[in-house]
Motif scaffolding. Sequence first.
Motif, mmCIF file in Angstrom:
data_model
loop_
_atom_site.group_PDB
_atom_site.id
_atom_site.type_symbol
_atom_site.label_atom_id
_atom_site.label_comp_id
_atom_site.label_asym_id
_atom_site.label_seq_id
_atom_site.Cartn_x
_atom_site.Cartn_y
_atom_site.Cartn_z
ATOM 1 N N MET A 1 6.058 12.013 -17.078
ATOM 2 C CA MET A 1 6.004 10.533 -17.386
ATOM 3 C C MET A 1 5.873 9.520 -16.037
ATOM 4 S SD MET A 1 5.691 10.252 -21.001
ATOM 5 C CE MET A 1 4.375 11.540 -20.609
ATOM 6 N N GLN A 2 6.013 10.232 -15.126
ATOM 7 C CA GLN A 2 5.910 9.475 -13.554
ATOM 8 C C GLN A 2 4.743 8.824 -13.381
ATOM 9 O OE1 GLN A 2 8.283 10.329 -11.350
ATOM 10 N NE2 GLN A 2 7.576 8.687 -10.320
ATOM 11 N N LEU A 3 3.439 9.539 -13.872
ATOM 12 C CA LEU A 3 2.084 8.941 -13.930
ATOM 13 C C LEU A 3 2.256 7.755 -14.616
ATOM 14 C CD1 LEU A 3 -0.842 8.419 -13.062
ATOM 15 C CD2 LEU A 3 -1.408 10.412 -14.858
ATOM 16 N N LEU A 4 2.625 7.905 -16.082
ATOM 17 C CA LEU A 4 2.362 6.611 -16.960
ATOM 18 C C LEU A 4 3.356 5.578 -16.315
ATOM 19 C CD1 LEU A 4 1.834 5.596 -19.644
ATOM 20 C CD2 LEU A 4 3.826 6.756 -20.718
ATOM 21 N N GLN A 5 4.497 5.730 -15.932
ATOM 22 C CA GLN A 5 5.590 4.736 -15.104
ATOM 23 C C GLN A 5 4.837 4.008 -14.407
ATOM 24 O OE1 GLN A 5 9.434 5.952 -14.287
ATOM 25 N NE2 GLN A 5 9.922 3.865 -13.570
ATOM 26 N N SER A 6 4.220 4.640 -13.489
ATOM 27 C CA SER A 6 3.227 4.093 -12.114
ATOM 28 C C SER A 6 2.319 3.184 -12.833
ATOM 29 C CB SER A 6 2.601 5.071 -11.424
ATOM 30 O OG SER A 6 3.649 5.922 -10.863
ATOM 31 N N LEU A 7 1.680 3.706 -13.704
ATOM 32 C CA LEU A 7 0.341 2.891 -14.350
ATOM 33 C C LEU A 7 1.100 1.462 -15.159
ATOM 34 C CD1 LEU A 7 -1.475 5.841 -16.181
ATOM 35 C CD2 LEU A 7 -2.166 4.416 -14.204
ATOM 36 N N CYS A 8 2.189 1.867 -15.894
ATOM 37 C CA CYS A 8 2.794 0.495 -16.432
ATOM 38 C C CYS A 8 3.364 -0.726 -15.343
ATOM 39 C CB CYS A 8 3.890 0.924 -17.343
ATOM 40 S SG CYS A 8 3.564 1.993 -18.837
ATOM 41 N N GLN A 9 3.704 -0.067 -14.253
ATOM 42 C CA GLN A 9 4.080 -1.090 -13.325
ATOM 43 C C GLN A 9 3.145 -1.954 -12.467
ATOM 44 O OE1 GLN A 9 6.757 1.834 -10.999
ATOM 45 N NE2 GLN A 9 8.311 0.845 -12.417
ATOM 46 N N ILE A 10 1.864 -1.452 -12.768
ATOM 47 C CA ILE A 10 0.768 -2.105 -11.798
ATOM 48 C C ILE A 10 0.138 -3.496 -12.598
ATOM 49 C CG2 ILE A 10 -1.776 -2.071 -10.942
ATOM 50 C CD1 ILE A 10 -1.007 1.005 -10.433
ATOM 51 N N ALA A 11 0.474 -4.653 -12.033
ATOM 52 C CA ALA A 11 -0.210 -5.805 -12.747
ATOM 53 C C ALA A 11 -1.729 -5.803 -12.714
ATOM 54 C CB ALA A 11 0.434 -7.093 -12.202
ATOM 55 N N ALA A 12 -2.168 -5.976 -14.096
ATOM 56 C CA ALA A 12 -3.643 -6.034 -14.086
ATOM 57 C C ALA A 12 -4.300 -6.745 -15.194
ATOM 58 C CB ALA A 12 -4.252 -4.462 -14.151
ATOM 59 N N PRO A 13 -3.944 -8.064 -15.292
ATOM 60 C CA PRO A 13 -4.315 -9.003 -16.614
ATOM 61 C C PRO A 13 -5.928 -8.665 -16.681
ATOM 62 C CG PRO A 13 -3.541 -10.113 -14.797
ATOM 63 C CD PRO A 13 -3.267 -8.851 -14.492
ATOM 64 N N SER A 14 -6.502 -9.161 -17.630
ATOM 65 C CA SER A 14 -7.904 -9.387 -17.889
ATOM 66 C C SER A 14 -8.440 -10.187 -16.938
ATOM 67 C CB SER A 14 -8.053 -9.882 -19.156
ATOM 68 O OG SER A 14 -7.781 -9.168 -20.261
ATOM 69 N N GLY A 15 -9.433 -9.743 -16.172
ATOM 70 C CA GLY A 15 -10.350 -10.392 -15.001
ATOM 71 C C GLY A 15 -9.683 -10.218 -13.765
ATOM 72 N N HIS A 16 -8.469 -9.650 -13.700
ATOM 73 C CA HIS A 16 -7.861 -8.983 -12.319
ATOM 74 C C HIS A 16 -7.452 -7.765 -12.517
ATOM 75 C CE1 HIS A 16 -5.095 -11.069 -8.987
ATOM 76 N NE2 HIS A 16 -5.867 -10.059 -8.687
ATOM 77 N N GLU A 17 -8.402 -6.864 -12.887
ATOM 78 C CA GLU A 17 -8.174 -5.398 -12.888
ATOM 79 C C GLU A 17 -8.056 -4.624 -11.554
ATOM 80 O OE1 GLU A 17 -10.530 -7.104 -14.629
ATOM 81 O OE2 GLU A 17 -10.169 -6.835 -16.930
ATOM 82 N N ALA A 18 -8.398 -5.232 -10.377
ATOM 83 C CA ALA A 18 -8.756 -4.481 -9.409
ATOM 84 C C ALA A 18 -7.736 -3.655 -8.845
ATOM 85 C CB ALA A 18 -9.619 -5.545 -8.409
ATOM 86 N N PRO A 19 -6.340 -4.117 -8.870
ATOM 87 C CA PRO A 19 -5.417 -3.467 -8.235
ATOM 88 C C PRO A 19 -5.307 -2.072 -9.030
ATOM 89 C CG PRO A 19 -4.591 -5.772 -8.365
ATOM 90 C CD PRO A 19 -5.967 -5.350 -9.271
ATOM 91 N N LEU A 20 -5.559 -2.010 -10.511
ATOM 92 C CA LEU A 20 -5.356 -0.786 -11.057
ATOM 93 C C LEU A 20 -6.479 0.088 -10.746
ATOM 94 C CD1 LEU A 20 -3.867 0.887 -13.140
ATOM 95 C CD2 LEU A 20 -4.600 -0.501 -15.013
ATOM 96 N N THR A 21 -7.874 -0.692 -10.760
ATOM 97 C CA THR A 21 -8.953 0.259 -10.323
ATOM 98 C C THR A 21 -8.680 0.887 -8.910
ATOM 99 O OG1 THR A 21 -10.244 -1.682 -11.364
ATOM 100 C CG2 THR A 21 -11.501 -0.093 -9.957
ATOM 101 N N GLU A 22 -7.970 0.425 -8.198
ATOM 102 C CA GLU A 22 -7.909 0.788 -6.823
ATOM 103 C C GLU A 22 -6.957 2.177 -7.052
ATOM 104 O OE1 GLU A 22 -9.484 0.818 -3.868
ATOM 105 O OE2 GLU A 22 -10.520 -0.533 -5.228
ATOM 106 N N TYR A 23 -5.801 1.992 -7.813
ATOM 107 C CA TYR A 23 -4.894 3.118 -7.938
ATOM 108 C C TYR A 23 -5.644 4.192 -8.684
ATOM 109 C CZ TYR A 23 -0.839 5.649 -9.600
ATOM 110 O OH TYR A 23 0.298 6.527 -10.043
ATOM 111 N N LEU A 24 -6.320 3.746 -9.676
ATOM 112 C CA LEU A 24 -7.216 5.176 -10.287
ATOM 113 C C LEU A 24 -8.153 6.006 -9.554
ATOM 114 C CD1 LEU A 24 -7.825 4.096 -14.057
ATOM 115 C CD2 LEU A 24 -5.807 4.993 -13.061
ATOM 116 N N LEU A 25 -8.464 5.221 -8.610
ATOM 117 C CA LEU A 25 -9.794 5.743 -7.951
ATOM 118 C C LEU A 25 -9.321 6.822 -6.612
ATOM 119 C CD1 LEU A 25 -12.110 2.947 -6.935
ATOM 120 C CD2 LEU A 25 -12.783 4.932 -8.404
ATOM 121 N N HIS A 26 -7.963 6.227 -6.055
ATOM 122 C CA HIS A 26 -7.169 6.896 -5.395
ATOM 123 C C HIS A 26 -6.405 8.343 -6.103
ATOM 124 C CE1 HIS A 26 -4.487 7.821 -1.806
ATOM 125 N NE2 HIS A 26 -3.486 8.035 -2.952
ATOM 126 N N TYR A 27 -6.158 7.887 -7.280
ATOM 127 C CA TYR A 27 -5.717 9.298 -8.245
ATOM 128 C C TYR A 27 -6.664 10.272 -8.458
ATOM 129 C CZ TYR A 27 -3.487 11.696 -11.911
ATOM 130 O OH TYR A 27 -2.870 12.581 -12.624
#
Lengths: 304, 304, 304
Positions: free
Chosen positions: B1-27
């Motif tokens: 659940m390490q991955l899930l925890q990391s995903l939950c901690q990234i702020a990415a409200p509608s319209g401002h998804e870019a930080p999570l996009t970056e995380y996923l591309l790196h992953y």
Amino acid sequence: MQLLQSLCQIAAPSGHEAPLTEYLLHYVRQQQQQWRTRPTVLTGGEFQDCIILVFGKPRTAVFAHLDSIGFTVRYGRQLVRIGGPVVKTGYQLVGEDSLGKIDCTLVVHEETGALSYEYHREIERGTDLTFRCDFRETDSTVQSCYLDNRLGIWNALRLCETLEDGIVAFSCWEEHGGGSVAYLAKYIYDTYGVRQALISDITWVTEGVQPGQGVAISLRDSLIPRRSYVERIRRIAEASGVPFQLEVEGSGGSDAKELQHGAQPWDWCFVGAPEDNVHTPDEVVDKRDIDSMLALYRVLMREL
Amino acid sequence: MQLLQSLCQIAAPSGHEAPLTEYLLHYVRQQQQQWRTRPTVLTGGEFQDCIILVFGKPRTAVFAHLDSIGFTVRYGRQLVRIGGPVVKTGYQLVGEDSLGKIDCTLVVHEETGALSYEYHREIERGTDLTFRCDFRETDSTVQSCYLDNRLGIWNALRLCETLEDGIVAFSCWEEHGGGSVAYLAKYIYDTYGVRQALISDITWVTEGVQPGQGVAISLRDSLIPRRSYVERIRRIAEASGVPFQLEVEGSGGSDAKELQHGAQPWDWCFVGAPEDNVHTPDEVVDKRDIDSMLALYRVLMREL
Amino acid sequence: MQLLQSLCQIAAPSGHEAPLTEYLLHYVRQQQQQWRTRPTVLTGGEFQDCIILVFGKPRTAVFAHLDSIGFTVRYGRQLVRIGGPVVKTGYQLVGEDSLGKIDCTLVVHEETGALSYEYHREIERGTDLTFRCDFRETDSTVQSCYLDNRLGIWNALRLCETLEDGIVAFSCWEEHGGGSVAYLAKYIYDTYGVRQALISDITWVTEGVQPGQGVAISLRDSLIPRRSYVERIRRIAEASGVPFQLEVEGSGGSDAKELQHGAQPWDWCFVGAPEDNVHTPDEVVDKRDIDSMLALYRVLMREL
């Protein structure tokens, strides 16, 4: 403000934009010789009553809606709304049916809120009525019905004078659920690869957006544009020295709704002067905000 | 659940998804060597902040939305909603403006329901705020804000490990009216001919869908998918032995709204674990339902 | 009215139109030898449960929706609506689950308005229920559930007998938010260049639209069609001598919603007979209005 006054006086409620389309086509034909760049003019046929002007090598498209709010005559003396006009007994309405020109008075039933009209005869079923234009100008303001969105159109037309690369699109049905931006956006994206948009429309004076403080850049309304695009616009505006205000709303919409929901990846931002007495015959805008609106569009169309 | 925890901690409200996009591309870049099949990765440019992963010869696409609910700072200390968060005085909110990181408290006006925040300074207009993540794990549950839809993303990423043929699409704006699935769906259909979809998202615990009883297959929510497609999924699920529950709702929606209303003939079905405390900082999901969600996706992507 | 009766008796709520699709395909195969023009029949695959019939060189497309309103069994004895049925305790509902055919009674909770059913056993979750058809015919009227829109389908099928150039499209999901006209409209426009539409559907008896006074031409409902197109239809109707009535509404919608909002520049107009007791098991239409509906469609498809 001669041009703006002429625009405000033309009746063009949603679905019946054709008279304004004709006026604009005539204006463009006359004026384009004096414009820095001659645009390609797309209209008629598959564009219905819309107009697309293409200048140079476009990177960004400006959308300005032609249509206004109004009323449709139902049965007897009943009226139904076109878009969301503010209603108040006594507002003067104008129109035309097969019996001639009409100049009547709006009546709002005190208890039910039902809408009807007072007039010496019955008006034909399906006739459109719009606010009678009383255009008023002072040193610091303009006031009229339909500044929303004839001022957005005026801004787009003035922008055309110096525009080198860009698209200006005049849309229909914005006040009544939309219906043209979906195909305009598809055509523009498919043909020119353009997917950056500015919405040339009028917003509301609120506690956070005051008259005279500059054009409003909307960070969101009922919809939320992509943050990275809005931030670019904000930085260009800051560097430009043009006065502007940041708007944040939870409601309201614009032609951007169709860009957001269409099947092309548009970035969009609403950039427009604020008005008071929204959707009444007495919409009023500060001239300084008109100036900063046009000035900012000139900068943005160069730098985006 | 390490991955899930990391995903939950990234702020990415509608319209401002870019930080999570970056995380996923790196992953994806890091992990794909260990995946059974290396996907083609489509992102950036005309995909805005979305990501499409294409594996082998796809027949079915999985949609998982990146964005979360949240708040936008309006004027003074006012807040407006991003999507539909549950609001309660005392919820901790985090964000960042040009003055630095923010950790403030949500305040709901007792009479008007108006939203504001308590903080030692005013926050800049237009700043996004999201729930502060307090990730909690027990033997049988995970609990956090934004399990909706970081768990749907987690499910999609784990599915990638063994996926041979299929598409995984990460979308934007789902919580706030949509805006990316229309073009993702068009691109996927036009390019790959794929028109079968599974919605990897999280649903509600109700009297008919209980925690621990298995992933929910939704027969309908506010929209009704084509019966023949849902029946196929139901039969595959029954044959698989994976625990599942049938959901029937009259409200609620998902990325499927854009598939249903778009100009391609998509078949779609919502398949996701149920959670309690929906759209609060305390969303909670039973681990058995997470297991059956992933197990069922593995079967469905093989057999559909 | 044998054909109409058969159409009314087939259960085909939104999302589960397939049984009616099968019936129509069989009907078309049998009847087309006697039609003036043999159509190309498009169905299945990328058309899901829709059907498109293409006659000659089409200039105009008729849209008629296959689906009806109804109910879905939720948990316990709860029901949720498909579309907007009128509800009243005692209405007879029919359906089928894995245990067999069902004939049960609708129950509306007096205080909460909650919907349930009375039956000797529990019905399986997700089962569709529709009104039991009690087809009644007099010299002057037909009465049944689902005249909306089996009468619109009947009109389209009768039109096929003499149609030389045109398209007839049978759509899905109209009663429940739409979902097929977007792709039908795209296909028709892209393939045939057709962008004129008539909506073959049933409207409401009101103070302005009375039974027996002729088919209704709608000048607007919740949406507003382009005025110039509606005016053309009105002039053709006036010249034809077929009795008709002009409708003006502020609410209600049809398949035209998807035409209006899609990414093709469709002109559309709703042309249909009025009915009373809308969305109940007792919908009733005057036979004279059925006659004038068919007569007007024949004229319009020639002259538009």
